[in-house]
Design a protein around this motif. Structure first.
Motif, short mmCIF file in Angstrom:
data_model
loop_
_atom_site.label_atom_id
_atom_site.label_comp_id
_atom_site.label_asym_id
_atom_site.label_seq_id
_atom_site.Cartn_x
_atom_site.Cartn_y
_atom_site.Cartn_z
N SER A 35 1.03 -0.72 0.14
CA SER A 35 0.10 -0.01 0.69
C SER A 35 1.00 1.16 0.14
N ALA A 36 2.26 1.48 1.01
CA ALA A 36 2.81 2.16 1.37
C ALA A 36 3.09 2.99 -0.41
N TRP A 37 3.90 1.74 -0.95
CA TRP A 37 4.88 1.43 -2.21
C TRP A 37 4.30 2.31 -3.59
N LEU A 38 2.81 1.89 -3.29
CA LEU A 38 1.48 1.76 -4.65
C LEU A 38 1.27 3.36 -4.07
N ILE A 39 1.07 3.90 -2.84
CA ILE A 39 0.59 5.62 -2.76
C ILE A 39 2.50 6.38 -3.41
N ASP A 40 3.40 6.79 -3.41
CA ASP A 40 4.62 7.45 -4.07
C ASP A 40 5.32 6.26 -4.03
N GLY A 41 6.02 5.72 -3.89
CA GLY A 41 7.17 4.97 -3.99
C GLY A 41 7.50 4.78 -3.19
N LYS A 158 7.89 -0.43 -10.57
CA LYS A 158 6.61 0.27 -10.61
C LYS A 158 8.08 2.08 -11.36
N GLY A 159 8.21 1.51 -12.74
CA GLY A 159 9.65 3.23 -12.92
C GLY A 159 11.30 2.39 -12.45
N ALA A 160 11.37 3.06 -11.47
CA ALA A 160 12.96 2.58 -11.21
C ALA A 160 12.82 1.71 -9.21
N SER A 161 11.22 0.62 -9.25
CA SER A 161 11.34 1.07 -7.73
C SER A 161 10.87 -0.07 -8.60
N VAL A 174 11.55 -3.17 -0.54
CA VAL A 174 10.86 -2.42 -1.34
C VAL A 174 12.36 -1.79 -1.88
N ILE A 175 12.77 -1.92 -3.17
CA ILE A 175 14.83 -1.60 -3.08
C ILE A 175 14.07 -0.61 -4.41
N ASN A 176 14.74 0.90 -4.05
CA ASN A 176 14.38 1.94 -5.64
C ASN A 176 15.98 2.36 -6.38
N ALA A 312 18.17 10.34 1.26
CA ALA A 312 16.32 10.83 2.83
C ALA A 312 15.23 10.92 2.80
N HIS A 313 15.37 10.85 0.94
CA HIS A 313 13.75 10.64 1.32
C HIS A 313 12.60 9.23 1.11
N HIS A 314 14.09 8.87 1.11
CA HIS A 314 13.59 6.97 1.62
C HIS A 314 14.48 6.62 2.67
#
Length: 326
Positions: A35-41, A158-161, A174-176, A312-314
């Motif tokens: 759920s968290a990943w689908l919201i904004d990565g 989802k893109g690079a995630s 989750v791997i970004n 910092a975002h992740h």
């Protein structure tokens, strides 16, 4: 944000609002992370009593399942997490020296491997997203698509995630990815019995592979800082290093760490550079207050440059930070 938290914890984003493969049968922590990943990565980081999260980001900063933060600046293959049950599941990370930076002590996460008794999934740093291997074979996965890992889990992109689910043990990652490094976040049930560099969700202490407690002392000058000796820290890391063979599907063997190498701290940063970093980090903190770690940001912006600012975002929020005494 309150609505977002409610949706995350109830699973409505997965089961009701979004049509996602595998979601209907997802277990609580996999569903929460998805759920968290689908919201904004982002990786999950809000309080949710059933699950705990840990992370490995940037160069790299590690935050354990219990909220202890520390840096790991040595190359090699290391066990990040393994379950102490009969499932045989583990997560291994490969760290390499980042030659793009002038600071030779930097290491970055170059590859992550998830292992079940009969299946594996690997993600390697690549030019366009990550390179995915299922059971040792390169697997092309387009954005917004999903591929199964036998009957034990799946990988979605989802893109690079990338989202990796272990449906057997209710564990998600989750791997970004970027051309510079991989960011990793792992979510487990709070009662999971884990060991490795990511620690244990029920114990604030860190233990080596033999079960010895890493001796950490509180720094009386900073209530949120702990310190450990270089010798004890090196022994701890070495116990989790995979020294025999190459566990990844790569012809390149893992590097051997030099535990006597320089360990960089904020004290090594010049006054002017630190002041510039402070200004940049204050701006980031204003935008990302809910998951911001000032020490990590100052380290990245001072020594690593702007390309590391995205970490910092992740980043997972930490209760306290551990530093190694040279």
């Amino acid at each position: 944000m309150k609505l977002q938290n409610t949706l995350l914890m109830s699973g409505l984003l997965v089961s009701g609002l979004l049509n996602v493969a595998h979601a209907a049968d997802a277990k609580p922590c996999v569903q929460y992370a998805l759920s968290a990943w689908l919201i904004d990565g982002k990786s999950p980081y809000q309080a949710f009593s059933k699950c705990a999260s840990a992370s490995v980001v940037s160069d790299p900063h590690i935050t354990t399942f219990k909220g202890l933060a520390y840096d790991h600046n040595f190359p090699g293959d290391y066990t990040l997490m393994e379950l102490q049950d009969n499932s045989g599941f583990s997560v291994v990370g490969r760290f390499i020296v980042d030659k793009a930076n002038k600071v030779s002590a930097y290491t970055i996460p170059e590859a992550i491997k998830f292992t079940w008794p009969s299946h594996t999934a690997e993600l390697h740093r690549g030019d366009e997203g990550a390179v995915l291997l299922i059971d040792g074979k390169v697997t092309v996965l387009q954005s917004n698509k999903t591929v199964k890992i036998g009957d034990v889990g799946y990988v979605s992109r989802k893109g690079a995630s990338y989202f990796v689910a272990n449906n057997v043990s209710d564990i998600a990652a989750v791997i970004n990815s970027s051309t510079f490094y991989l960011d990793l976040n792992v979510t487990v049930p709070r009662e999971a019995d884990t060991q490795g560099l990511l620690g244990n969700p029920l114990n604030f202490s860190l233990f080596d592979r033999d079960g010895a407690d890493l001796p950490v002392l509180t720094d009386t000058s900073d209530a949120e800082l702990n310190k450990v000796s270089r010798a004890d820290f090196s022994n701890y890391l070495e116990s989790w290093r995979i020294a025999n063979g190459n566990v990844f599907s790569s012809e390149i063997a893992p590097a051997i760490p030099d535990y006597n190498a320089k360990i960089y701290t904020l004290a090594d940063i010049g006054k002017k550079r630190l002041e510039r970093a402070q200004i940049q980090c204050e701006a980031l903190e204003a935008a990302q207050e809910d998951r911001f770690n000032l020490n990590n940001c100052l380290f990245d912006m001072s020594l690593g440059g702007n390309k590391f600012a995205r970490s910092a975002h992740h980043n997972q929020p930490a209760i306290s930070r551990m530093e190694v005494s040279n």
